[in-house]
Design a protein around this motif. Structure first.
Motif, short mmCIF file in Angstrom:
data_model
loop_
_atom_site.label_atom_id
_atom_site.label_comp_id
_atom_site.label_asym_id
_atom_site.label_seq_id
_atom_site.Cartn_x
_atom_site.Cartn_y
_atom_site.Cartn_z
N HIS A 161 2.23 -34.61 0.62
CA HIS A 161 1.51 -33.86 -0.41
C HIS A 161 2.48 -33.20 -1.39
O HIS A 161 2.27 -33.20 -2.60
CB HIS A 161 0.64 -32.79 0.26
N ILE A 162 3.59 -32.65 -0.81
CA ILE A 162 4.60 -32.01 -1.67
C ILE A 162 5.24 -33.05 -2.58
O ILE A 162 5.46 -32.81 -3.77
CB ILE A 162 5.65 -31.30 -0.80
N ILE A 163 5.56 -34.22 -2.02
CA ILE A 163 6.17 -35.28 -2.83
C ILE A 163 5.22 -35.72 -3.93
O ILE A 163 5.61 -35.91 -5.09
CB ILE A 163 6.56 -36.47 -1.93
N GLN A 164 3.94 -35.88 -3.57
CA GLN A 164 2.94 -36.28 -4.56
C GLN A 164 2.82 -35.22 -5.66
O GLN A 164 2.73 -35.53 -6.85
CB GLN A 164 1.60 -36.50 -3.89
N LYS A 165 2.81 -33.95 -5.22
CA LYS A 165 2.73 -32.88 -6.19
C LYS A 165 3.96 -32.85 -7.07
O LYS A 165 3.88 -32.62 -8.29
CB LYS A 165 2.57 -31.55 -5.45
N ASP A 166 5.13 -33.10 -6.46
CA ASP A 166 6.36 -33.15 -7.24
C ASP A 166 6.33 -34.27 -8.25
O ASP A 166 6.80 -34.12 -9.39
CB ASP A 166 7.55 -33.31 -6.30
N HIS A 167 5.79 -35.41 -7.85
CA HIS A 167 5.64 -36.52 -8.78
C HIS A 167 4.72 -36.16 -9.94
O HIS A 167 4.98 -36.51 -11.09
CB HIS A 167 5.12 -37.75 -8.05
N LYS A 168 3.65 -35.44 -9.62
CA LYS A 168 2.74 -35.02 -10.68
C LYS A 168 3.44 -34.07 -11.65
O LYS A 168 3.28 -34.18 -12.87
CB LYS A 168 1.52 -34.33 -10.07
N ILE A 169 4.23 -33.15 -11.07
CA ILE A 169 4.96 -32.21 -11.93
C ILE A 169 5.96 -32.96 -12.81
O ILE A 169 6.12 -32.68 -14.00
CB ILE A 169 5.67 -31.15 -11.07
N ARG A 170 6.63 -33.96 -12.21
CA ARG A 170 7.59 -34.75 -12.98
C ARG A 170 6.90 -35.52 -14.10
O ARG A 170 7.38 -35.57 -15.23
CB ARG A 170 8.34 -35.71 -12.06
N ARG A 171 5.74 -36.10 -13.76
CA ARG A 171 4.97 -36.83 -14.79
C ARG A 171 4.52 -35.87 -15.89
O ARG A 171 4.55 -36.21 -17.08
CB ARG A 171 3.78 -37.54 -14.15
N PHE A 172 4.08 -34.69 -15.46
CA PHE A 172 3.64 -33.71 -16.45
C PHE A 172 4.80 -33.30 -17.35
O PHE A 172 4.65 -33.13 -18.56
CB PHE A 172 3.06 -32.49 -15.75
N ARG A 173 5.99 -33.14 -16.77
CA ARG A 173 7.17 -32.78 -17.53
C ARG A 173 7.51 -33.87 -18.55
O ARG A 173 7.78 -33.59 -19.71
CB ARG A 173 8.34 -32.55 -16.58
N ILE A 174 7.47 -35.12 -18.08
CA ILE A 174 7.76 -36.23 -18.98
C ILE A 174 6.71 -36.31 -20.08
O ILE A 174 7.03 -36.53 -21.26
CB ILE A 174 7.83 -37.55 -18.19
#
Length: 679
Positions: free
Chosen positions: A44-57
């Motif tokens: 879940h943390i990894i998925q959330k981190d991916h979402k944050i990274r996508r949001f940042r990009i």
């Protein structure tokens, strides 16, 4: 190993304060549940981190796209503003040029209309009949017309029918003195009648040079032709069979030296015939076809004569052609070449005359009543650029004016500052500015006095005004680029600040996450998942679905860290076990040996506890504390604790009695364990 008998009987109830436990473990099912939970949480943390990274990009991409859009919008809007300013300025200047053309045409028509009325009034007051009319003081009247109309020449051509030609020829020889009057006027007022002063642009004379006209005394009786003539291939030919002739009569200025063109039939010029028909038949003013002044005869729209004939007199020319000379005239010797060249710096008025010109043909009526007839035609010769010079728009630069007519003629001019530059015959505007062309018809209202209208069905003229790249460059500034670069720099700085701030936040978050991960790992090793979650998330609130009743003892004042996490479990069995003789044994051993023994022994017991779903609470020295029935309720908690688990411990440990300590103590340890175990 002794299993103390506090645990042989199940407790009627146990209240476990989990936040007071200093060490412990969990059963097998709890461990597996925790492992699965941690894997899920990690995912879940990894998925959330991916979402944050996508949001940042996405945020950076949005900022970049916004920067491109805003920069493009700024550049486009400023370019459009420049183009609108250019278009508005051009529209205003083109409108002013169109108004100037119309106004100037009206001025020329008024000037020639006034002369037409003057001639008609004089003829009515005389006893003579047309065509035998000579206007007195013609140079004064002509000078006024040329000045007002900004023209280079004006000429009167009476209508002479075929049966009047002979009579007219005799009359013209008798009344030719008017030429001397014009020449005398030109000598007295050299600036009043000069074809190259009509537009103010001639520069043929050097600074300080004075224009000198021919001495009137040099114009002899042989200065005009004996006959009405036309010119075929450079040679004069007498007109005898024409239905009507329009011989050149009084005109100004008179050009000399050279062979005068008086009595030349302008109706014989092919390009003028249709225009003159409009004047004579329809009583209308006509703007004739354009012609090049450089190809004209000293500013008049007349065909050229062979240069060898220019040195002869009309008497010699007609004698050579076999024509009888009028008895009224006295034969005189022709001037020699020396005499013709006694100008001593005389300069023909045609010097500097070039570019396109046009004739305005205008009727002269027999009277000013309604039942009037056309008896003569006035021709006002004017340069095309004289239509443009008056009232030029302020600071024009690079305007292209193309004059066209329905006779397939076109001429182009460039207006720059106060100068009108003739570009040449044809349309010279730039194709890129074709869509900006403003077209104006060269028409004018009826004249003031005679109410003569312009002929609209013959060779209609139009003027089209175009801008040029030279004019466009005046409105091209660096402002769009400067503002665009400034906007881009602002956005780039904003993006840099965002990325740098995000880096700092991410760095701090990573630091906190590492600390939280270590803290979570420690707590997870000490407490069950439900207790861990309550410790980390909701500060001790009893989660739904947990068996038992949460009892909170104490208050926030006594426990600043928050209320204790304590759950009541009614059916549990607690075991306290220690190693018999451990104190005496450990007193004679090195700390490393004691640690190795405890780690190895309790490690094996921990493995058995996980397998049997026994929850390890803690170890204190050689004391091992475990419990069944929590955190997951178990119906066989008592048997699992006092029978199944000890039996499995004895079996497993007895099957492998070799521990990584001194051999002598290992044997003694297992012998004592076997003897005392089994509760």
């Amino acid at each position: 190993m002794t299993f103390t008998s506090n645990n042989e009987k199940p407790l009627n109830g146990a209240s476990v304060a989990t936040n007071s436990v200093s060490g412990g473990g969990m059963t097998s099912s709890s461990s597996e549940s925790r492992t699965r939970s941690e894997v899920q949480e990690t995912a879940h943390i990894i998925q959330k981190d991916h979402k944050i990274r996508r949001f940042r990009i996405m945020t950076i991409a949005v900022l970049f796209i916004a920067a491109l859009a805003v920069c493009g919008g700024v550049h486009t809007s400023l370019k459009r503003a420049e183009r609108r300013e250019f278009e508005n300025r051009f529209a205003d200047q083109a409108k002013q040029i169109g108004h100037t053309l119309e106004t100037e045409l009206e001025n020329k028509l008024r000037a020639i209309d006034a002369l037409s009325v003057t001639i008609a009034s004089f003829a009515r007051s005389q006893t003579g009949q047309w065509p035998n009319v000579t206007v007195p003081e013609f140079p004064y009247r002509a000078a006024s017309t040329l000045s007002v109309g900004r023209a280079i020449s004006v000429a009167l051509q009476p209508m002479v029918s075929a049966d009047q030609i002979s009579q007219w020829e005799a009359y013209s020889i008798q009344k030719q003195r008017w030429q001397q009057e014009v020449l005398a006027f030109q000598t007295k007022f050299p600036e009043a009648i000069r074809p190259d002063s009509a537009d103010g642009t001639n520069t043929s004379l050097s600074s300080g040079e004075k224009r000198v006209f021919t001495d009137p005394s040099r114009v002899s009786a042989e200065s005009i032709s004996d006959f009405v003539f036309r010119i075929d291939n450079g040679k004069p030919t007498r007109v005898t069979e024409a239905n009507v002739a329009l011989p050149l009569w009084q005109h100004a200025p008179v050009h000399a030296p050279g062979l005068p063109r008086t009595n030349f039939d302008i109706y014989s010029v092919e390009r003028n015939a249709a225009a003159l028909d409009q004047v004579m038949q329809n009583h209308m003013a006509v703007l004739g076809q354009a012609f090049e002044l450089s190809e004209s005869s000293q500013g008049h729209d007349l065909p050229s004569i062979d240069s060898i004939l220019e040195t002869q007199t009309w008497s010699d020319i007609w004698t050579q052609n076999g024509q009888p000379i009028s008895a009224i005239r006295t034969r005189q010797s022709s001037p020699n070449v020396e005499q013709n060249q006694q100008s001593d710096g005389l300069s023909s008025l045609s010097n500097g005359l070039d570019g396109p010109a046009v004739n305005i043909f205008y009727p002269v009526f027999s009277d000013l009543n309604d039942n009037r007839t056309v008896v003569a035609v006035l021709a006002l010769t004017t340069k095309w650029d004289s239509f443009l010079l008056p009232n030029l728009p302020p600071d024009p630069n690079g305007l292209i004016v193309t004059l066209q007519n329905e006779c397939d003629q076109s001429f182009s001019f460039e207006i720059t500052g106060e100068e009108v530059i003739y570009l040449g015959s044809g349309d010279y505007h730039e194709e890129a500015y074709e869509k900006y062309g403003k077209e104006f018809m060269l028409v004018a209202d009826s004249s003031v006095f005679t109410s003569v209208s312009m002929a609209s069905g013959y060779c209609s003229h139009t003027a089209t005004v175009y801008p040029s790249s030279q004019m466009r460059e005046q409105f091209a500034t660096t402002a769009p680029m400067v503002y665009t670069v400034g906007t881009a720099v602002i956005f780039l700085f904003t993006m840099f600040v965002f990325v740098f701030y995000d880096y700092l936040v991410q760095r701090r978050q990573q630091y906190l996450a590492d600390k939280a991960s270590k803290t979570t790992a420690i707590i997870s090793s000490l407490f069950p998942k439900n207790v861990r979650d309550r410790l980390l998330e909701d500060g001790g609130q009893n989660p739904s679905g947990v068996t038992g009743i949460t009892e909170v003892k104490g208050n926030s004042v006594d426990n600043p860290s928050g209320p204790p996490i304590a759950d009541f479990y009614a059916n549990t069995t607690v075991m306290f076990g220690d190693i018999a003789g451990f104190t005496a044994w450990s007193s004679s051993r090195q700390p490393s040996e004691v640690f190795t023994l405890l780690e190895t022994l309790y490690g094996k017991i921990d493995s058995i506890a996980r397998e049997m779903n026994v929850f390890k609470v803690e170890t204190i020295g050689d004391c091992y504390v475990a419990v069944t029935g929590l955190p997951t309720p178990q119906e066989d908690h008592h048997m699992r604790m006092v029978s199944d688990t000890p039996r499995l411990c004895i079996t497993r440990l007895s099957s492998n009695p070799f521990l990584p300590v001194s051999n002598q103590y290992i044997v003694i340890f297992y012998s004592r364990l076997s003897l005392q175990g089994g509760c």
